[in-house]
Design an enzyme around this catalytic site. Sequence first.
Site, mmCIF file in Angstrom:
data_model
loop_
_atom_site.group_PDB
_atom_site.id
_atom_site.type_symbol
_atom_site.label_atom_id
_atom_site.label_comp_id
_atom_site.label_asym_id
_atom_site.label_seq_id
_atom_site.Cartn_x
_atom_site.Cartn_y
_atom_site.Cartn_z
ATOM 1 N N HIS A 125 14.100 -15.554 11.620
ATOM 2 C CA HIS A 125 13.964 -15.044 12.558
ATOM 3 C C HIS A 125 11.967 -15.144 13.456
ATOM 4 O O HIS A 125 11.858 -15.939 14.157
ATOM 5 C CB HIS A 125 14.402 -13.913 13.804
ATOM 6 N N CYS B 82 0.759 -0.965 -0.191
ATOM 7 C CA CYS B 82 0.055 0.523 -0.422
ATOM 8 C C CYS B 82 0.800 1.240 -0.231
ATOM 9 O O CYS B 82 1.942 1.030 -0.154
ATOM 10 C CB CYS B 82 -1.001 0.018 1.359
#
Length: 144
Positions: free
Chosen positions: A98, A65
């Site tokens: 992670h 966006c």
Amino acid sequence: MRIAIASDHAAVDLKAELREHLIEQGHEVADLGPDTADRVDYPDFGYKLAAVVADGTAERGVALCGSGIGISMAVNRNPACRCALVSEPLSAALSREHNDANCIAMGARLTGPDMAKACLDAFLSTDFGGGRHAGRVEKLSNPS
């Protein structure tokens, strides 16, 4: 890899560039819209993207966006999605290593096409590290 991509009106041009980049790399791409720069609401497209990632239709999602913030919030409403807002390749890679992010979000007004491609490449080429991160990631979808 099966990748879904969606945006709002502010990111239609970036979405088209990233879609072509993914196709050139041999990925199967589902463009969830929109097709024009006519005004739309980013939550509608964020929810649509989250649904196809959550149900396994797509292995990864790309949400775009103007800033990347709103659509990432919409995608993250789905507990099966872990959407990371990134602006450079290191954060994109770390979101995978992670956090086992399965979606990436970027802002078309903040991230140029070349940087967006670099972020996307880092995101797609990095594996989840598992180990000490696995329990934390599990808590994201199953809070106690």
